[in-house]
Design an enzyme around this catalytic site. Structure first.
Site, mmCIF file in Angstrom:
data_model
loop_
_atom_site.group_PDB
_atom_site.id
_atom_site.type_symbol
_atom_site.label_atom_id
_atom_site.label_comp_id
_atom_site.label_asym_id
_atom_site.label_seq_id
_atom_site.Cartn_x
_atom_site.Cartn_y
_atom_site.Cartn_z
ATOM 1 N N LYS A 47 0.833 -1.201 0.000
ATOM 2 C CA LYS A 47 0.000 0.000 0.000
ATOM 3 C C LYS A 47 0.870 1.255 0.000
ATOM 4 O O LYS A 47 2.021 1.217 0.448
ATOM 5 C CB LYS A 47 -0.867 0.040 1.271
ATOM 6 C CG LYS A 47 -1.954 -0.993 1.353
ATOM 7 C CD LYS A 47 -2.687 -0.853 2.678
ATOM 8 C CE LYS A 47 -3.790 -1.895 2.832
ATOM 9 N NZ LYS A 47 -4.928 -1.631 1.934
ATOM 10 N N ARG B 91 -10.576 -11.285 1.712
ATOM 11 C CA ARG B 91 -11.459 -12.310 1.143
ATOM 12 C C ARG B 91 -10.823 -13.706 1.205
ATOM 13 O O ARG B 91 -11.537 -14.704 1.237
ATOM 14 C CB ARG B 91 -11.829 -11.930 -0.295
ATOM 15 C CG ARG B 91 -10.674 -11.898 -1.263
ATOM 16 C CD ARG B 91 -10.971 -11.045 -2.490
ATOM 17 N NE ARG B 91 -11.000 -9.625 -2.163
ATOM 18 C CZ ARG B 91 -11.266 -8.654 -3.038
ATOM 19 N NH1 ARG B 91 -11.554 -8.958 -4.292
ATOM 20 N NH2 ARG B 91 -11.273 -7.390 -2.665
#
Length: 516
Positions: free
Chosen positions: A291, A365
């Site tokens: 990130k 996920r």
């Protein structure tokens, strides 16, 4: 008793600082009172005292009404006005605006406006007294003692555990004839959300997967045989074949933990449990798909799903809800290292499906996929997973509501009804086959973790990915990325991590419990 730092000459002071002097100076002790006033419908500026405020006004021979009249026109919703020295027991009184006395459930806003007005107003009154270093506050129930208690405790929350200088702690209790049962319920609802806020605010070096699990175990220890806590180790995770979960955790030096909570509150031991599953990434660097550094510190709260789920189980146990609940939280860090999963790697989930990991920053996920597979082994009544899953959810709804993806109209209806009561709203999102096709069209494996078009409908494709690991006819995925933190959108929550939607989960579980 320690006095406030200065004597105050004015009898009344508004939030903006306007003063109205009509009595000599007096020194206040550290006790305060919050009272509410409504604005009569269609009569702007015409105030109507609550039952408690009217009773107090009679005690002081109408002095409160008189001061309200001379202190300025009206009192806007959520604003406060401070009066000093009008009652010996309460030298400091905060009067707060509750808006329209006839407010109720608003279809356009999808919440109970009266309850929201009370939460907002009471929190404002408590905060201004806290700023004055008042340490004990009695609160007007304002006709809904639960909402008043929630407003008080949510509004006073602050994370200062690691600061050497802390604000004085403020204790609150209901004033007068407020419904004590409803007040106690509101306190527990608010304390549940504040527990989630506490976990989410804590820096990642303090709340590791192990520390998170230990904290929840300590919170549940008092509930005895009704609660069982299991902290599953990496060896157990490997035995379960949770390759998707392990692929995320292996880049970190911190060992993963699969936290399993069993609350057995139903008198019917065979009652099918409500399954709550929370994403527990205690720090998310993005892994190899790193990130940007700006605001990466916020990713200490990427375990917000696990925090809200575990706090909900703690609250349900404290409320002694007659329902069986199982809470699951796969806990780990997502870090870059020589051992970390690489973009393009293929991993195998618990149900045997293979996943091409094209972006290691779509890790939530992956850990939820294995947790959902495990959840179904308990033959649950319903499965609800909660996760700070996608930035796309924040783009879609912002902080107005939690996005809900579900295969069940019944489950959606129950979650929506709960959110109207709590004011912590939910909004239904689509689960079209259109999105499923994007995640099942993978070059190397059964599924792709970011889908064919990674920027389009990101929250929807993430939900479609999770659906591939669901067999329950009643499943909902709550994407809480947009509601993870609060700036000034929710007036009764200070700036910082929000702990949303803990109260909605608790209210949902409570409603389910009473359905039998």
């Amino acid at each position: 008793m320690l006095l406030l730092r200065r004597a105050v000459f004015p009898v009344v002071r508004t939030k903006c600082g306007r003063c109205f002097c009509s009595s000599p100076s007096l020194q206040m002790d550290r006790k305060g009172l919050v009272l509410g006033v409504f604005e009569k419908k269609g009569e702007k500026g015409n105030l109507q005292l609550t039952e408690a405020a009217a009773g107090f006004d009679r005690k002081v021979s109408g002095k409160l009404s008189e001061l309200l009249k001379i202190s300025g026109p009206g009192l806007k919703k959520g604003k406060s006005r401070i009066f000093y020295g009008i009652h010996e027991e309460f030298p400091c009184v905060a009067v707060v605006g509750l808006d329209d006395a006839t407010a109720g459930v608003c279809g356009a806003e999808n919440w109970d406006t009266a309850k929201e007005n009370i939460r907002q107003a009471v929190s404002a009154g408590c905060r201004v007294l806290q700023d004055l270093e008042v340490t004990h506050v009695e609160v007007d129930g304002c006709g809904d003692a639960q909402a008043a208690a929630e407003g008080a405790l949510l509004g006073l929350f602050q994370y200062d555990q690691l600061k050497s200088k802390k604000k004085p702690k403020v204790t609150v209790q209901p004033h007068g004839s407020a419904d004590s049962t409803a007040w106690a319920k509101g306190v527990l609802y608010a304390e549940g959300q504040n527990l989630a806020r506490l976990l989410m605010e804590a820096p990642a070096n303090h709340i590791t997967p192990t520390a998170f699990a230990n904290t929840i175990q300590e919170k549940l220890a008092q509930h005895g045989d009704r609660v069982k806590v299991q902290k599953r180790s990496q060896a157990w995770i490997e035995e379960q074949g949770m390759g998707a979960f392990l692929s995320v955790s292996k880049g970190s030096e911190e060992p993963p933990v699969f936290l399993e909570l069993h609350y057995n509150g139903s008198p019917d031991s065979k009652q099918a449990p409500l399954l709550l599953v929370g994403k527990g990434i205690t720090f998310d660097s993005g892994g190899i798909s790193l990130k940007p550094s700006a605001s990466m510190d916020m990713m200490r709260a990427d375990m917000g799903g696990a925090a809200t789920v575990c706090a909900s189980v703690v609250t349900a146990a404290t409320l002694k809800l007659p329902i069986n609940i199982i809470g699951l939280a796969p806990l780990c860090e997502n870090m870059p290292s020589g051992k970390a999963t690489k973009p393009g790697d293929v991993v195998t989930a618990k149900n045997g499906k293979t996943i091409q990991v094209d972006n290691t920053d779509a890790e939530g996920r992956l850990i939820l996929a294995d947790a959902l597979c495990y959840a179904h082994t308990f033959n649950p009544r319903a499965v609800v997973n909660v996760a700070t899953l996608t930035g796309a959810m924040d783009v879609a709804l912002g902080s107005a509501a939690t996005g809900v993806f579900t295969n069940s109209d019944w489950l959606w209806g129950e979650l929506h009804k709960a959110s109207v009561v709590t004011g912590d709203r939910v909004w239904r999102m689509p689960l079209f086959q259109h999105y499923t096709k994007q995640v099942t069209d993978s070059q190397l494996a059964d599924l792709n973790n970011i889908g064919k078009y990674s920027r389009s409908g990101g929250a929807c494709t993430a939900a479609a990915f999770l659906k591939e690991f669901v067999t329950s006819p009643h499943w909902a995925h709550l994407d809480i990325a947009g509601v993870m933190s609060n700036k000034d959108e929710i007036p009764y929550l200070k700036k910082g991590m929000s702990g949303r939607p803990t109260r909605t989960l608790v209210e949902f579980a409570a409603a389910l419990a009473h359905q039998g």
